[in-house]
Enzyme design. Structure first.
Site, mmCIF file in Angstrom:
data_model
loop_
_atom_site.group_PDB
_atom_site.id
_atom_site.type_symbol
_atom_site.label_atom_id
_atom_site.label_comp_id
_atom_site.label_asym_id
_atom_site.label_seq_id
_atom_site.Cartn_x
_atom_site.Cartn_y
_atom_site.Cartn_z
ATOM 1 N N SER A 105 0.838 -1.192 -0.043
ATOM 2 C CA SER A 105 -0.084 -0.001 -0.360
ATOM 3 C C SER A 105 0.893 1.258 -0.144
ATOM 4 O O SER A 105 0.321 2.494 -0.204
ATOM 5 C CB SER A 105 -0.859 -0.032 1.423
ATOM 6 O OG SER A 105 -2.158 -0.230 0.886
ATOM 7 N N LYS B 267 0.683 3.619 -3.018
ATOM 8 C CA LYS B 267 -0.703 4.220 -3.243
ATOM 9 C C LYS B 267 -0.160 5.724 -3.366
ATOM 10 O O LYS B 267 -0.796 6.526 -4.315
ATOM 11 C CB LYS B 267 -1.729 3.913 -2.365
ATOM 12 C CG LYS B 267 -2.306 2.483 -2.485
ATOM 13 C CD LYS B 267 -3.454 2.232 -1.363
ATOM 14 C CE LYS B 267 -3.872 0.923 -1.424
ATOM 15 N NZ LYS B 267 -4.640 0.457 -0.341
ATOM 16 N N TYR C 97 -2.583 -2.325 -10.655
ATOM 17 C CA TYR C 97 -2.690 -2.165 -9.414
ATOM 18 C C TYR C 97 -1.926 -3.148 -8.475
ATOM 19 O O TYR C 97 -1.276 -3.043 -7.682
ATOM 20 C CB TYR C 97 -4.210 -1.952 -8.931
ATOM 21 C CG TYR C 97 -4.249 -2.021 -7.279
ATOM 22 C CD1 TYR C 97 -3.838 -0.744 -6.546
ATOM 23 C CD2 TYR C 97 -4.984 -3.331 -6.589
ATOM 24 C CE1 TYR C 97 -4.083 -0.822 -5.249
ATOM 25 C CE2 TYR C 97 -4.847 -3.060 -5.172
ATOM 26 C CZ TYR C 97 -4.467 -2.078 -4.681
ATOM 27 O OH TYR C 97 -4.610 -1.919 -3.283
ATOM 28 N N TYR D 210 -4.072 3.754 8.015
ATOM 29 C CA TYR D 210 -5.298 2.730 8.120
ATOM 30 C C TYR D 210 -6.132 3.296 9.213
ATOM 31 O O TYR D 210 -6.197 4.498 9.404
ATOM 32 C CB TYR D 210 -5.034 1.241 8.330
ATOM 33 C CG TYR D 210 -4.292 0.547 7.256
ATOM 34 C CD1 TYR D 210 -4.438 0.346 6.078
ATOM 35 C CD2 TYR D 210 -2.754 0.181 7.755
ATOM 36 C CE1 TYR D 210 -3.605 -0.340 5.244
ATOM 37 C CE2 TYR D 210 -1.894 -0.442 6.719
ATOM 38 C CZ TYR D 210 -2.669 -0.734 5.549
ATOM 39 O OH TYR D 210 -1.939 -1.170 4.813
ATOM 40 N N VAL E 178 0.813 -3.382 4.230
ATOM 41 C CA VAL E 178 0.782 -4.991 4.875
ATOM 42 C C VAL E 178 2.142 -5.640 5.108
ATOM 43 O O VAL E 178 2.326 -6.599 5.569
ATOM 44 C CB VAL E 178 -0.498 -5.661 4.507
ATOM 45 C CG1 VAL E 178 -1.733 -5.219 4.754
ATOM 46 C CG2 VAL E 178 -0.168 -5.980 2.933
HETATM 47 N N1 GLU Z 1 -2.123 -5.608 -2.102
HETATM 48 C C1 GLU Z 1 -2.826 -5.232 -0.892
HETATM 49 C C2 GLU Z 1 -4.406 -5.139 -1.312
HETATM 50 O O1 GLU Z 1 -4.738 -4.371 -2.311
HETATM 51 C C3 GLU Z 1 -2.346 -4.016 -0.273
HETATM 52 C C4 GLU Z 1 -2.788 -4.123 0.982
HETATM 53 C C5 GLU Z 1 -2.023 -2.869 1.756
HETATM 54 O O2 GLU Z 1 -0.823 -2.878 1.891
HETATM 55 O O3 GLU Z 1 -2.702 -2.318 2.448
HETATM 56 O O4 GLU Z 1 -5.212 -5.355 -0.796
#
Ligand code: GLU
Length: 331
Positions: A80, A83, A205, A257, A275
């Site tokens: 994540s 992003k 993604y 989060y 994560v």
């Molecule tokens: N690959 C994870 C997802 O899209 C990313 C999760 C994360 O790092 O929050 O669910």
């Protein structure tokens, strides 16, 4: 003569502070290495089989000084943390106003992978939850999947300062298990928030989540953001200066989060976690911090990572609203 003495005194003080930072990082590493709380992410085997003892901390100042301790060369998937950088690319390619029509900037109390959009606008709440991230990824320009992937990798290269690659087995696992992300993409397609090439957007993604980085890379990327978009090592402009405030604002309110509120209260800095167990923290105009430790708390944040950042912020007065400290004194 007096001036020379003064300069010498300042540089001695600076050296002492810098040595202090390195030994503080060493102490933090020693202190939290035995902490075994938390659990590995286990939705794909590539994350579930990681060594839970891995732990590294890395700080890079905006003038390119590096301080590090632990397994800082160990590669892991960025997840994540990607992003915020893809959000930056979308802003550069389409401008703020257009991107705002596709994704909001409001924190949510929902899970990062919730299948939910803002009821009124039908936009994803923000670019740090999966819905918003898939929307910004779908905005990356290019004449086909390869061109889009290359444009994304090139953007990451500017921040990191060297070529990067996608871990194929993580990508394949993300793709095979990514049913919620697929559902989110269909929901957005239903409301016309992304175009019809949803499989292409989802693949991109999943690829962005599977990019391999190490802890030092995180610190360089964070330092680039701290340095108004200019990579402190390569001196390459990774993103236009005018978009730094957009990225940092969204990191500040939505980056951790459902711990985002407590994080800004205690640490007071723009950050993003993933994560994988990585956390990237920006101290504007001063430095970037990367922490990696894959044991996660129930919010999905690295347990050791949170502790390290809380202590670093407190020790060096890094909280953006801490009036009693002047962080720049320290470095
Ligand atoms: N690959 C994870 C997802 O899209 C990313 C999760 C994360 O790092 O929050 O669910």
């Amino acid at each position: 003569m007096e001036n020379q003495d003064d300069t010498e005194a300042v540089s001695n003080q600076e050296n002492a502070v810098r040595a202090g930072l390195q030994s503080f990082l060493n102490d933090l590493h020693l202190k939290y290495k035995p902490l075994r709380d938390g659990a590995l992410a286990n939705y794909i085997p590539e994350l579930a089989k990681v060594n839970p003892d891995l732990f590294s901390i890395c700080v890079m100042t905006v003038d390119g000084q590096i301080y590090k301790v632990g397994d800082e060369d160990r590669l892991f998937t960025i997840q994540s943390i990607s992003k915020l950088f893809v959000y930056g690319l979308a802003l550069e390619e389409h401008g703020r106003d257009y991107v705002l029509t596709k994704v909001g900037v409001e924190p949510t109390g929902d899970a990062f992978n919730a299948i939910v959009l803002d009821q009124r606008s039908k936009r994803p709440y923000n670019p740090m939850v999966n819905a918003g991230a898939i929307a910004t990824t779908s905005l990356i320009k290019g004449s086909g999947p390869t061109e889009r992937l290359n444009s994304m990798l090139e953007m990451f290269r500017r921040y990191i300062g060297h070529d990067i690659f996608v871990d194929i087995s993580t990508f394949m696992s993300e793709r095979t298990t990514g049913h919620r992300n697929r559902a989110i993409a269909h929901l957005m397609l239903n409301f016309g928030m992304i175009d019809e090439k949803i499989d292409e957007a989802l693949d991109l993604y999943f690829q962005q989540c599977s990019i391999m980085v190490n802890c030092q890379d995180l610190a360089v990327m964070a330092a680039t953001l701290a340095n108004k978009g200019l990579n402190p090592i390569t001196k390459e402009q990774a993103i236009k200066k005018c978009y730094i405030k957009d990225i940092l604002s969204v990191m500040y309110t939505c980056g951790m989060y459902n711990f985002a509120g407590e994080w800004v209260y205690k640490v007071g800095l723009p950050a993003k976690s993933g994560v994988c167990g990585g956390i990237i923290v920006v101290v504007p105009n001063l430095m970037g911090i990367g922490v990696y430790s894959p044991l996660l708390d129930t919010n999905g944040n690295s347990v050791r990572g949170i502790k390290v950042c809380e202590e670093l912020s407190q020790k060096f007065g890094l909280h953006l609203f801490d009036c009693s400290m002047n962080a720049s004194k320290f470095l």
